[in-house]
Design a protein around this motif. Structure first.
Motif, PDB file in Angstrom:
ATOM      1  N   LEU A   1      -0.628  11.297   7.556  1.00 28.34           N
ATOM      2  CA  LEU A   1      -0.648  10.587   8.786  1.00 28.34           C
ATOM      3  C   LEU A   1       0.378   9.722   8.881  1.00 28.34           C
ATOM      4  N   GLY A   2       1.439   9.680   7.829  1.00 32.26           N
ATOM      5  CA  GLY A   2       2.464   8.896   7.764  1.00 32.26           C
ATOM      6  C   GLY A   2       2.149   7.265   7.788  1.00 32.26           C
ATOM      7  N   PHE A   3       1.154   7.066   6.959  1.00 35.48           N
ATOM      8  CA  PHE A   3       0.851   5.626   6.708  1.00 35.48           C
ATOM      9  C   PHE A   3       0.395   5.471   5.327  1.00 35.48           C
TER      10      PHE A   3
ATOM     11  N   MET B   1       0.825  -1.149   0.026  1.00 37.18           N
ATOM     12  CA  MET B   1      -0.117   0.167  -0.020  1.00 37.18           C
ATOM     13  C   MET B   1       0.824   1.190   0.051  1.00 37.18           C
ATOM     14  N   GLY B   2       0.728   2.156  -1.137  1.00 37.23           N
ATOM     15  CA  GLY B   2       1.278   3.361  -1.031  1.00 37.23           C
ATOM     16  C   GLY B   2       2.617   3.333  -1.406  1.00 37.23           C
ATOM     17  N   VAL B   3       3.032   2.111  -2.124  1.00 36.11           N
ATOM     18  CA  VAL B   3       4.517   2.242  -2.562  1.00 36.11           C
ATOM     19  C   VAL B   3       4.460   1.855  -3.957  1.00 36.11           C
TER      20      VAL B   3
ATOM     21  N   LEU C   1     -13.945  12.096   5.127  1.00 41.32           N
ATOM     22  CA  LEU C   1     -13.207  12.647   4.186  1.00 41.32           C
ATOM     23  C   LEU C   1     -13.573  12.256   2.549  1.00 41.32           C
ATOM     24  N   GLY C   2     -13.887  11.064   2.375  1.00 39.11           N
ATOM     25  CA  GLY C   2     -14.101  10.350   1.146  1.00 39.11           C
ATOM     26  C   GLY C   2     -12.943   9.822   0.710  1.00 39.11           C
ATOM     27  N   TYR C   3     -11.805   9.850   1.440  1.00 39.70           N
ATOM     28  CA  TYR C   3     -10.558   9.224   1.223  1.00 39.70           C
ATOM     29  C   TYR C   3      -9.756   9.067   2.301  1.00 39.70           C
ATOM     30  N   PHE C   4      -8.573   8.619   2.058  1.00 41.10           N
ATOM     31  CA  PHE C   4      -7.665   8.378   3.412  1.00 41.10           C
ATOM     32  C   PHE C   4      -6.418   9.026   3.209  1.00 41.10           C
TER      33      PHE C   4
END
Length: 230
Positions: free
Chosen positions: A201-203, A64-66, A193-196
Protein backbone atom coordinates in the motif's frame (compact mmCIF):
# COMPACT_ATOMS: atom_id res chain seq x y z
CA UNK A 1 29.79 15.83 0.45
CA UNK A 2 32.94 16.56 -1.52
CA UNK A 3 34.15 12.99 -1.05
CA UNK A 4 30.76 11.66 -2.03
CA UNK A 5 30.78 13.83 -5.15
CA UNK A 6 34.19 12.50 -6.17
CA UNK A 7 33.05 8.96 -5.67
CA UNK A 8 30.03 9.47 -7.87
CA UNK A 9 32.12 11.09 -10.59
CA UNK A 10 34.59 8.19 -10.49
CA UNK A 11 32.00 5.43 -10.57
CA UNK A 12 32.55 4.33 -14.15
CA UNK A 13 36.34 4.66 -14.06
CA UNK A 14 37.31 2.79 -10.89
CA UNK A 15 34.54 0.39 -10.03
CA UNK A 16 36.51 -2.05 -7.87
CA UNK A 17 38.24 0.59 -5.66
CA UNK A 18 34.92 2.44 -5.42
CA UNK A 19 33.16 -0.62 -4.01
CA UNK A 20 35.93 -1.02 -1.46
CA UNK A 21 35.78 2.64 -0.45
CA UNK A 22 31.99 2.63 -0.13
CA UNK A 23 32.14 -0.53 1.95
CA UNK A 24 34.63 1.14 4.26
CA UNK A 25 32.56 4.30 4.57
CA UNK A 26 29.39 2.34 5.39
CA UNK A 27 31.02 0.55 8.32
CA UNK A 28 29.85 2.42 11.41
CA UNK A 29 32.17 3.02 14.34
CA UNK A 30 29.52 1.69 16.73
CA UNK A 31 29.79 -1.00 19.35
CA UNK A 32 27.25 -3.71 18.47
CA UNK A 33 25.56 -5.49 21.38
CA UNK A 34 23.19 -8.46 21.19
CA UNK A 35 20.16 -8.13 23.44
CA UNK A 36 17.82 -10.89 24.62
CA UNK A 37 14.51 -9.20 25.46
CA UNK A 38 12.04 -10.08 28.21
CA UNK A 39 10.00 -12.41 25.96
CA UNK A 40 13.19 -14.16 24.74
CA UNK A 41 13.06 -12.48 21.32
CA UNK A 42 16.26 -10.77 20.32
CA UNK A 43 17.63 -7.59 18.81
CA UNK A 44 20.88 -5.66 18.56
CA UNK A 45 21.77 -2.17 19.68
CA UNK A 46 24.44 0.07 18.21
CA UNK A 47 26.29 2.31 20.66
CA UNK A 48 27.87 5.44 19.16
CA UNK A 49 30.24 7.69 21.07
CA UNK A 50 32.78 7.29 23.85
CA UNK A 51 31.76 6.48 27.42
CA UNK A 52 34.86 8.19 28.78
CA UNK A 53 32.86 10.39 31.14
CA UNK A 54 29.30 10.92 32.29
CA UNK A 55 27.34 12.49 29.44
CA UNK A 56 23.80 12.49 27.99
CA UNK A 57 22.67 9.18 26.53
CA UNK A 58 20.26 9.46 23.60
CA UNK A 59 18.13 6.49 22.52
CA UNK A 60 16.88 6.73 18.94
CA UNK A 61 13.37 5.35 18.30
CA UNK A 62 12.49 4.86 14.61
CA UNK A 63 9.36 5.59 12.63
CA UNK A 64 6.95 2.90 11.53
CA UNK A 65 8.44 0.71 8.82
CA UNK A 66 11.89 2.35 9.03
CA UNK A 67 14.89 0.20 9.92
CA UNK A 68 17.46 1.51 12.40
CA UNK A 69 20.19 1.47 9.74
CA UNK A 70 18.45 4.49 8.18
CA UNK A 71 19.47 6.54 11.26
CA UNK A 72 23.03 5.20 11.53
CA UNK A 73 24.87 8.19 10.06
CA UNK A 74 22.67 10.57 12.05
CA UNK A 75 23.52 8.68 15.25
CA UNK A 76 27.22 8.75 14.47
CA UNK A 77 27.10 12.46 13.62
CA UNK A 78 25.33 13.65 16.77
CA UNK A 79 27.46 11.40 18.99
CA UNK A 80 30.54 13.10 17.56
CA UNK A 81 29.31 16.68 17.29
CA UNK A 82 27.35 16.84 20.54
CA UNK A 83 29.71 14.60 22.54
CA UNK A 84 26.92 12.28 23.68
CA UNK A 85 26.33 8.54 23.67
CA UNK A 86 23.75 7.54 21.08
CA UNK A 87 21.90 4.22 21.06
CA UNK A 88 20.42 3.06 17.75
CA UNK A 89 18.08 0.08 17.66
CA UNK A 90 15.20 -1.30 15.62
CA UNK A 91 11.55 -1.34 16.51
CA UNK A 92 10.18 -4.84 17.04
CA UNK A 93 9.55 -6.46 13.67
CA UNK A 94 12.29 -4.69 11.71
CA UNK A 95 15.99 -4.94 10.96
CA UNK A 96 17.91 -6.71 13.71
CA UNK A 97 14.76 -7.70 15.58
CA UNK A 98 14.24 -11.47 15.47
CA UNK A 99 10.48 -10.91 15.29
CA UNK A 100 8.57 -10.45 12.03
CA UNK A 101 4.95 -9.41 11.77
CA UNK A 102 2.71 -12.10 10.26
CA UNK A 103 -0.56 -13.91 10.80
CA UNK A 104 1.28 -16.01 13.39
CA UNK A 105 3.27 -13.22 15.02
CA UNK A 106 1.31 -10.27 16.37
CA UNK A 107 2.32 -7.40 18.61
CA UNK A 108 1.37 -3.81 19.32
CA UNK A 109 2.42 -0.70 21.20
CA UNK A 110 2.60 -2.57 24.52
CA UNK A 111 5.17 -5.08 23.30
CA UNK A 112 7.28 -2.28 21.81
CA UNK A 113 7.05 -0.35 25.09
CA UNK A 114 8.17 -3.48 26.95
CA UNK A 115 11.14 -3.83 24.59
CA UNK A 116 12.27 -0.26 25.23
CA UNK A 117 11.82 -0.58 28.98
CA UNK A 118 14.21 -3.52 28.80
CA UNK A 119 16.67 -1.58 26.60
CA UNK A 120 16.53 1.50 28.85
CA UNK A 121 17.26 -0.61 31.92
CA UNK A 122 20.11 -2.31 30.08
CA UNK A 123 21.58 1.12 29.29
CA UNK A 124 21.16 2.25 32.88
CA UNK A 125 23.12 -0.78 34.09
CA UNK A 126 25.83 -0.40 31.46
CA UNK A 127 26.09 3.39 31.81
CA UNK A 128 25.03 4.30 35.36
CA UNK A 129 24.50 8.01 36.06
CA UNK A 130 24.20 8.85 32.33
CA UNK A 131 21.00 10.96 31.92
CA UNK A 132 18.73 9.32 29.34
CA UNK A 133 16.86 11.20 26.63
CA UNK A 134 14.54 9.54 24.11
CA UNK A 135 14.73 10.72 20.49
CA UNK A 136 11.56 9.61 18.72
CA UNK A 137 10.75 9.91 15.03
CA UNK A 138 7.03 9.71 14.13
CA UNK A 139 5.73 6.45 15.69
CA UNK A 140 8.92 6.30 17.74
CA UNK A 141 7.97 9.66 19.22
CA UNK A 142 4.57 8.34 20.30
CA UNK A 143 6.23 5.36 21.97
CA UNK A 144 8.65 7.79 23.66
CA UNK A 145 5.70 9.82 24.97
CA UNK A 146 4.15 6.69 26.45
CA UNK A 147 7.45 5.61 28.00
CA UNK A 148 7.78 8.99 29.69
CA UNK A 149 4.79 8.08 31.89
CA UNK A 150 6.92 5.34 33.49
CA UNK A 151 8.43 7.53 36.20
CA UNK A 152 10.59 4.70 37.51
CA UNK A 153 12.64 4.85 34.29
CA UNK A 154 13.84 8.35 35.22
CA UNK A 155 13.82 9.61 31.62
CA UNK A 156 15.23 13.14 31.60
CA UNK A 157 13.60 14.40 28.42
CA UNK A 158 12.12 13.76 24.98
CA UNK A 159 13.31 14.96 21.59
CA UNK A 160 10.53 14.47 19.04
CA UNK A 161 11.01 14.56 15.27
CA UNK A 162 8.01 14.80 12.90
CA UNK A 163 5.80 13.49 15.67
CA UNK A 164 2.46 15.25 15.52
CA UNK A 165 -0.86 13.67 16.38
CA UNK A 166 -2.28 11.49 13.59
CA UNK A 167 -5.85 12.37 14.63
CA UNK A 168 -7.71 12.77 11.34
CA UNK A 169 -9.78 15.75 12.55
CA UNK A 170 -6.58 17.79 12.71
CA UNK A 171 -6.95 17.99 8.93
CA UNK A 172 -9.72 19.66 7.00
CA UNK A 173 -11.62 19.16 3.77
CA UNK A 174 -10.59 16.32 1.49
CA UNK A 175 -7.49 15.58 3.56
CA UNK A 176 -9.65 14.86 6.60
CA UNK A 177 -11.92 12.56 4.59
CA UNK A 178 -9.08 10.66 2.93
CA UNK A 179 -7.01 10.33 6.10
CA UNK A 180 -9.99 9.17 8.15
CA UNK A 181 -10.86 6.71 5.39
CA UNK A 182 -7.33 5.32 5.37
CA UNK A 183 -7.45 4.83 9.13
CA UNK A 184 -10.65 2.81 8.83
CA UNK A 185 -9.30 0.83 5.88
CA UNK A 186 -6.11 -0.03 7.79
CA UNK A 187 -8.16 -1.35 10.71
CA UNK A 188 -10.33 -3.49 8.46
CA UNK A 189 -7.44 -4.88 6.41
CA UNK A 190 -5.31 -5.76 9.43
CA UNK A 191 -8.22 -7.59 11.04
CA UNK A 192 -9.12 -9.49 7.87
CA UNK A 193 -5.57 -10.45 6.90
CA UNK A 194 -4.06 -10.81 10.37
CA UNK A 195 -1.37 -8.25 9.49
CA UNK A 196 -1.09 -4.97 7.56
CA UNK A 197 0.38 -5.11 4.01
CA UNK A 198 2.05 -1.72 4.21
CA UNK A 199 4.66 -2.46 1.55
CA UNK A 200 1.94 -3.11 -1.01
CA UNK A 201 0.00 0.00 0.00
CA UNK A 202 3.03 2.27 0.13
CA UNK A 203 2.71 3.05 3.85
CA UNK A 204 5.04 1.61 6.47
CA UNK A 205 6.15 -1.97 6.06
CA UNK A 206 4.58 -5.32 6.80
CA UNK A 207 3.07 -4.33 10.13
CA UNK A 208 1.50 -6.34 12.94
CA UNK A 209 -2.27 -6.32 13.30
CA UNK A 210 -2.34 -4.99 16.87
CA UNK A 211 0.23 -2.30 16.07
CA UNK A 212 -2.06 -0.95 13.36
CA UNK A 213 -5.09 -1.21 15.64
CA UNK A 214 -3.31 0.86 18.31
CA UNK A 215 -2.01 3.38 15.78
CA UNK A 216 -5.32 3.84 13.95
CA UNK A 217 -7.32 4.20 17.18
CA UNK A 218 -5.35 7.36 17.93
CA UNK A 219 -5.96 8.48 14.35
CA UNK A 220 -9.72 8.05 14.62
CA UNK A 221 -10.40 9.09 18.21
CA UNK A 222 -7.49 11.35 19.16
CA UNK A 223 -6.40 9.36 22.20
CA UNK A 224 -4.43 6.26 23.06
CA UNK A 225 -6.11 2.93 23.67
CA UNK A 226 -3.35 0.37 23.88
CA UNK A 227 -4.33 -3.27 23.68
CA UNK A 228 -2.87 -5.58 26.32
CA UNK A 229 -1.71 -2.63 28.44
CA UNK A 230 -1.79 -2.76 32.24
Amino acid sequence: MLIKGRLIESKLKIQIPLISILFFINQSMAELVNISLADQSGTKIEIFGKADQTKPLLILMPAMGVAAKYYRHFAEYIADKLDVLCINTDLRGLGNSTVRASTKSDFGYQEIINDYIFIIRFCQEKFPDFPIFLVGHSLGGHIANLLSTHKELNIKGLILIACGSNYYKNWSGFSQISFGGFMRLSRILSRLLGYFPGKKLGFGGTEAKTLIQDWSYMGLYGKYKIQKSD
